[in-house]
Design a protein around this motif. Structure first.
Motif, short mmCIF file in Angstrom:
data_model
loop_
_atom_site.label_atom_id
_atom_site.label_comp_id
_atom_site.label_asym_id
_atom_site.label_seq_id
_atom_site.Cartn_x
_atom_site.Cartn_y
_atom_site.Cartn_z
N ALA A 167 2.70 -1.82 9.59
CA ALA A 167 3.16 -0.71 8.77
C ALA A 167 4.63 -0.81 8.43
N ASP A 168 5.45 -1.22 9.40
CA ASP A 168 6.90 -1.12 9.26
C ASP A 168 7.62 -2.45 9.24
N ARG A 169 6.89 -3.54 8.97
CA ARG A 169 7.52 -4.85 8.90
C ARG A 169 7.39 -5.42 7.49
N ALA A 170 8.48 -6.05 7.02
CA ALA A 170 8.46 -6.68 5.70
C ALA A 170 7.65 -7.97 5.75
N TYR A 171 7.02 -8.28 4.63
CA TYR A 171 6.20 -9.49 4.50
C TYR A 171 6.88 -10.51 3.60
N ASP A 191 7.86 8.22 4.74
CA ASP A 191 7.01 8.40 3.57
C ASP A 191 6.69 7.07 2.90
N GLU A 192 7.69 6.19 2.82
CA GLU A 192 7.48 4.86 2.24
C GLU A 192 6.46 4.08 3.06
N LEU A 198 -1.34 3.21 3.24
CA LEU A 198 -2.46 3.65 2.43
C LEU A 198 -2.87 2.57 1.44
N ARG A 199 -1.88 1.91 0.84
CA ARG A 199 -2.17 0.82 -0.11
C ARG A 199 -2.85 -0.35 0.61
N ALA A 236 3.52 10.40 9.92
CA ALA A 236 3.39 10.32 8.47
C ALA A 236 2.19 9.46 8.07
N VAL A 237 2.02 8.34 8.73
CA VAL A 237 0.89 7.45 8.42
C VAL A 237 -0.43 8.14 8.71
N ARG A 238 -0.54 8.74 9.88
CA ARG A 238 -1.79 9.40 10.26
C ARG A 238 -2.11 10.55 9.30
#
Length: 252
Positions: A167-171, A191-192, A198-199, A236-238
């Motif tokens: 969720a919180d790591r850049a790819y 929120d980001e 979700l995407r 926020a994710v949940r």
């Protein structure tokens, strides 16, 4: 209905040094990657975490790593394969004992930190991890990065594999994680992060650090419990997934 598991790294406090808010995270996630004492976690902390997970029926996973408390398991260790296999068996067994006392058991295995990143490409260490899981309990799934050497070796050995996204790591454009040493490697806006997850879940894609669209095949999404604002991101994710009627439950 779309289904996804949410996992988080827990049990990483050590003695009087506290890290994260395990109680809050256990109310949100469906799988707990519990430290095994090598990179973090003392026996009392691990037992308490296992009890909290068992109480909530959150699945317990053994988060195995290098024997590197000082570096929090985030430094690569060049170690003979047979030694790494033995160390991982030791870690799974120790946590499984605590989990059973708590009324549960270890249900899957996930490498931590530098070991997680190493076994994306380091095939010898990937085989060592697979050998450990197969030797301890061949029914335990292995949680890892899609396309990694670890999951390839696990499938070859007949183990169950579970793919995850972060969720919180850049790819990177190649679908691997951006090194924590690089700027922008960790995301912080709840929120980001929620929209990003979700995407991932509904479209199977993520925006890489260079702006390109990268496919992700995830059965589980990891929300790091030690990141700044981790609980806010998890909430926020949940909430975002619940609002879209996503079926959130463990893969085991």
């Amino acid at each position: 209905m779309t289904r996804i598991d949410l996992n988080s790294d827990l049990g990483e406090s050590y003695g009087q040094w506290r890290l994260g808010d395990d109680e809050t995270m256990l109310d949100i996630v469906t799988s707990a990657n519990v430290a095994c004492g090598f990179h973090a976690g003392d026996p009392s902390t691990l037992l308490e975490t296992c009890r909290g997970a068992a109480k909530r029926e959150v699945r317990i996973g053994a988060q195995v790593g290098y024997n590197d408390l000082a570096g929090f398991g985030r430094r690569f260790v060049e170690i003979p394969a047979d030694e790494l296999t033995a160390e991982i068996i030791y870690q799974i067994g120790a946590l499984d004992g605590l989990a059973r006392v708590a009324g549960s058991s270890v249900r899957y295995v996930k490498p931590h930190g530098a070991l997680y990143n190493a076994v994306v490409h380091h095939r010898e260490q990937a085989r060592a991890v697979v050998d450990a899981v197969r030797s301890y309990d061949a029914s335990l799934p292995l949680l890892g990065l899609p396309g990694s050497a670890l999951l390839e070796e696990a499938e070859r050995a007949g183990l169950v594999v579970v793919t995850e996204a972060f969720a919180d790591r850049a790819y990177t454009p190649e679908g691997t994680l951006v090194s924590r040493r690089e700027p922008g490697a960790v995301l912080h806006d709840p929120d980001e992060v929620a929209e990003r997850v979700l995407r991932m879940v509904t479209e199977g894609t993520v925006i890489a650090i260079d702006g390109s669209v990268v496919p992700v095949n995830a059965q589980s999404v990891c929300i790091h419990g030690d990141s700044p604002g981790a609980t806010a991101m998890a909430v926020a994710v949940r909430s975002r997934l619940d609002a879209e009627n996503i079926d959130i439950r463990s893969f085991v």
